[in-house]
Every structure is written in C-alpha cells, then in structure tokens.
Write an enzyme that holds these catalytic residues in place. Structure first.
Site, PDB file in Angstrom:
ATOM      1  N   VAL C  19       0.954  -1.044  -0.132  1.00 46.62           N
ATOM      2  CA  VAL C  19      -0.155   0.138   0.003  1.00 46.62           C
ATOM      3  C   VAL C  19       0.583   1.122   0.281  1.00 46.62           C
ATOM      4  CG1 VAL C  19      -2.267  -1.201   1.134  1.00 46.62           C
ATOM      5  CG2 VAL C  19      -0.954   0.120   2.438  1.00 46.62           C
ATOM      6  N   CYS C  20       0.022   2.619   0.019  1.00 44.77           N
ATOM      7  CA  CYS C  20       0.465   3.553  -0.578  1.00 44.77           C
ATOM      8  C   CYS C  20       1.680   4.600   1.071  1.00 44.77           C
ATOM      9  CB  CYS C  20      -0.014   4.567  -0.208  1.00 44.77           C
ATOM     10  SG  CYS C  20       0.516   5.668  -2.185  1.00 44.77           S
TER      11      CYS C  20
END
Lengths: 208, 243, 82
Positions: C19-20
């Site tokens: 994920v970011c």
C-alpha cells in the site's frame, strides 16, 4: 551499503524526500556524531540524530539533570552518560550504535570541536538561543570565534527547539545540502534569524 | 539549569496527537515546567513512525502511542502527570476536552481535523496552537480569543485526494521536531495586546524562518465579529494516504 | 486503458499487495539502482497505488512510458528513469 528491509520501512518517510532518497539515507547511516558538550538542547539534538540513523557517541561524564527527555530518564541522572546512552539507543534505534565512516561533532557550549566536521555548536546569549554550523569546507577559526560568544543557558521549551534545529543543521551538512558555514539566532518567542558571523583575521568581512 | 517550574505549573495542556509533532511538543512543555498534560491519539506505534516520533521505540511497535509516550514522559519527568486518551478528537468530544484544559496543541496530521480544532478553540475560548509539517518545512500559529483562526487564512480543508501523493508523506525527522517544539514555545509565550498573531513558517531546506503578522479576518465565518453564530463542530472525512 | 506493447525493461519489481506510500518508497529505491534512461517495470495492485505511483514518479522527473491492466485490479507500469 544497501538498506536492509527493516531500514527501508523505518526510514521510509526520509526515502520519500526528493532531497534524500535511499542514497541520502545511506549517507546519514554512515555519518557519526560525537557529543562534546552538555545540556538539554544537545540531548534533544542527539535523540533526533539517532532516530535518523546517525551513529551517536558520548563519553566521560555523568548524565546531567537537564538532559532527561527522549533518551534519558530521571533515574539515569548521575550515572555514566556513555552506558546510559548505549542502553537507550539499543532500544530506540540500534542503527545509531556502531562504527561510522565519518564522524562530526555536536556540542552545547562550552564544548570542544575537532576533526573535519560537520560541527554544530548550540548555546545561549541570555535567553536567546544560538546555533553555529560548519561543514568540512568551512573556516574552523570563523566557527570558533562565532561560537565563542555563546555559553550555557536555559533548559526549557526553547532548548528543545534549539536541539531539533541543531539536528537539522547537522543533517543538512551530512547530506551536502548546506552552506559550509553559518549560524542563526532563536528568540524567546521562537523566531529564527540569521546570525552575523564573527570572521577570523584571514577571512575579514568577505570570507565565506 | 532547572526548568522554570513555577511559571508553568498552572498550565493543563491537551496535546492532540502523539506523533511527530506531539512527541516534540510534549517534551518541550515538560521541559518548560508544565506539570499536567493530556495526550490524545487513537493510533498504535508503527515502525515507519520511529524516525520522527521519539517517545516511541522499536519495542513499542503495536502499542498505543499515548501509552508509550506517557510512560517515557513520566520516567523523564517524575513531577509530571500525563493523562492518556486513546481516541480521536472529534465533533462529539472536542468541546468537553477543550474545556477541561487551559491550552491545546494541534499535533495532528490530517487537514480536516485541523479546522475542527480551530473551530473548537473559537467556540470555547481555550487557546490552540496549530502546527503542521511536511517534507522539509512546517508552520505554526496560535488561535486565541480576539485573534485570527485557521479559517481567517483558509476557507477550509482541501477536498480529499486533492493534494496527497505518496511523495507528500515524506518528512525529515528534525523538521517535525522543530515544528512541534515551536508550537510549545508559541503556546507558552505571552500574547500581544493587539490580538495580532504570528504565522511562523520554518523552511528546513534553507534553515530559515519567515514570520508574518496575521490579523483576524472581519468576515471570517468562524470567528469574525459579523458571524451569525458560534461555530458548529462537524467531523469531516478525508485522508487519502496513511501517514 | 488501451493495450500497449510492453517496452523492453531493465528491471521489474512486483509490489502487489503493498500500500501507499511504501509502493512509491520501493519504486524510488528500484529507480535509484538504475542508470538514467533505463526502464523499470512496476506491478501494482489497488486503486491508490495505480494513481499515486505514476504521479509521484512524474513529480520526481521520471517518465511514465506506459500503463496496462494485467489482470483484475493489477496494473503494470513502465517508468523511464529521469
């Protein structure tokens, strides 16, 4: 040197910075800092530098009461600084222990400075904080004259601010983002202003 | 030299956020001699926090931030009492939390909650010091009765996703520390009699600061003299990236 | 997204499931290991990374050469190091 998986995660918010990236973080991890003075601002600077992955070392005296904070607890006061710092860093960030490839110095005055740099001096003129910094290409005599006007001082909120600014000045030098020599004043109400340097005889008013 | 314990012993400060700003701000308050402090934060310590959130250590990963921060604060300052609030400050609890303290520091990292805290400061009259840090810079301003609030400067938070890219999550540890400590310095500084506040902008890349005087906006919907009512506290949604 | 002929790549990283902002952290480190002009292929899953990684790469001066959907919710992205 390649960053380990743990380091990629721990320093991810540094790696994201355009000014750093993985290479900049590797440079911070390869840089050491010796603490050469004593005080609240120096203790705060040391904590931020250690958290950034720089290798922090100190020796030869007991922990002072004004040095409690992120790394040192009230119980550590009066005990040997080197051992107390080591124990704290082992838990806070083991990357801050070990042998760096280059070592600079940071000290809250009175403090001594030797070696190539970076050097960061923190100190006070009354309640006004002062910070003087020098990279390997900065004039050591100009640095020492300018820092010589500062002495020890308060250990309140301003000292925490001065310490964080000291860590910032040191990291800028380690990363090659800084001028070779400079200084700033910190007012009691938190304003930062440039400091006029006290030039040595050979640099007069025009040297760097 | 000992901290000036007497000058600040009447302060009871609420620090909203036990992250990068909150760690530095709470240390600075304690060093200044503040004896009562509340930390509010619903989050747990993550390994990506450790480079800038200095009360938390590797062994604290997974623990509530308010617990690890409060434990270390009390160990460093035995005269300090730290209350732990392991929840977010929201429209539902902001007013009562503000009224139980004499000073609030906004050490959060979301845009939306910053406006909620500013509105709560206007509503309750309890002084707030706003702070924010990103990349190599940051800013600080006090919000207090008669002076400007955050809405005097900005209409409101940007829409979710309008600005957040991954790269914007980057921040240098000592920059966050300096901004958090500056919040405490500003919070403990006397106010000017004319109500004007200062907007402090730290430029870490240049190791410099800009300071600008800020007046209350006469037509401010939250704090201006011509407003229709006191601000109503509303939760906003947002936050694209996990910081 | 239109189908594209994948450019020749010098390196590939598979960031599916990440994920970011760690997706961009790892992309950035992989780009640092390449010479300017060389091409990195990044495999991503999820909406946020597919939006953010190319934006962040462009911001830092890299060229987004192409992007293609490889499977349901999986995107392949080709970046030329700037």
């Amino acid at each position: 040197m390649t960053l380990s998986e743990d380091q990629v995660v721990r320093y991810s918010r540094h790696i994201l910075l355009s000014a750093l990236g993985g290479k900049g973080q590797e440079r911070l991890l390869a840089t050491g800092v010796t603490l050469t003075g004593q005080g609240a601002a120096q203790a705060v600077a040391a904590a931020y530098l250690a958290a950034s992955g720089l290798k922090v070392s100190a020796k030869g005296r007991p922990v002072a009461p004004e040095e409690t904070g992120f790394l040192l607890a009230a119980d550590d006061v009066g005990r040997p600084l080197e051992a107390m710092m080591r124990a704290a860093l082992l838990d806070a960030n083991p990357d801050a222990l070990g042998q760096p490839s280059e070592v600079g110095a940071l000290g809250e005055l009175p403090a001594g400075f030797s070696g190539t740099g970076p050097w960061v001096a923190l100190g006070w003129s009354g309640n006004r904080g002062g910070l003087v910094y020098r990279g390997r290409d900065g004039c050591a005599a100009c640095f020492e004259r300018t820092a010589g006007a500062l002495s020890n001082g308060p250990a309140g909120a301003s000292a925490v601010l001065l310490g964080a600014l000291g860590a910032l000045a040191f990291e800028r030098l380690a990363l090659g983002l800084s001028q070779p020599l400079g200084g700033l004043w910190l007012s009691e109400t938190g304003e930062v202003e440039p400091m006029d340097l006290d030039r040595c005889a050979s640099h007069g008013q025009t040297g760097r | 030299m000992a901290p000036a314990a007497n000058a600040q012993s009447e302060v009871n400060a609420l620090v909203v956020g036990a992250g990068g700003l909150g760690c530095a701000a709470s240390l600075a308050l304690a060093r200044a001699g503040v004896r009562r402090l509340t930390l509010a934060d619903p989050d747990s310590v993550d390994a990506t926090n450790l480079h800038r959130q200095l009360w938390h250590r590797g062994s604290d990963v997974g623990r509530l931030k308010v617990e690890s921060a409060a434990d270390r604060l009390e160990r460093a300052f035995p005269g300090l009492a730290v209350a732990r609030v392991p929840s977010a400050v929201s429209a539902g609890n902001a007013e009562s939390l503000f009224r139980r303290h004499t000073l609030v520091l906004d050490a959060t990292d979301g845009d939306a909650v910053k406006f909620l805290l500013s509105d709560a400061a206007v509503l309750t009259g309890v002084p707030l010091v706003y702070g924010g840090a990103l990349r190599l810079g940051g800013q600080v301003m006090r919000v207090a009765p008669g002076g400007p609030c955050l809405r005097c400067l900005f209409e409101g938070p940007p829409p979710p996703g309008a600005r957040a890219t991954c790269a914007e999550a980057g921040v240098l540890g000592p920059v966050v520390g300096a901004v958090g400590a500056l919040q405490a310095v500003v919070a403990l500084s006397p106010r000017r009699s004319d109500g004007i506040e200062r907007w402090y902008r730290l430029e870490g890349a240049a190791l410099a600061m800009r300071v600008v005087d800020v007046h209350r906006a006469e037509d401010c919907q939250a704090c201006g003299p011509g407003r229709k009512s006191a601000p109503i506290l509303v939760d906003a949604i947002g936050a694209a990236c996990a910081r | 997204m239109r189908p594209v002929a994948p450019p020749p790549t010098d390196a590939t990283i598979d960031l599916r499931g990440q994920v970011c902002p760690m997706t961009y952290v790892r992309t950035k480190l992989a780009l640092e290991r390449l010479e300017p002009g060389h091409v990195l292929e990044v495999v991503l899953s999820g909406e946020e990374p597919a939006k953010n990684v190319p934006r962040s790469a462009r911001e830092e001066g890299h060229e987004v050469m192409a992007m293609a959907e490889a499977a349901e919710g999986v995107v392949r992205l080709w970046l030329r190091k700037g």
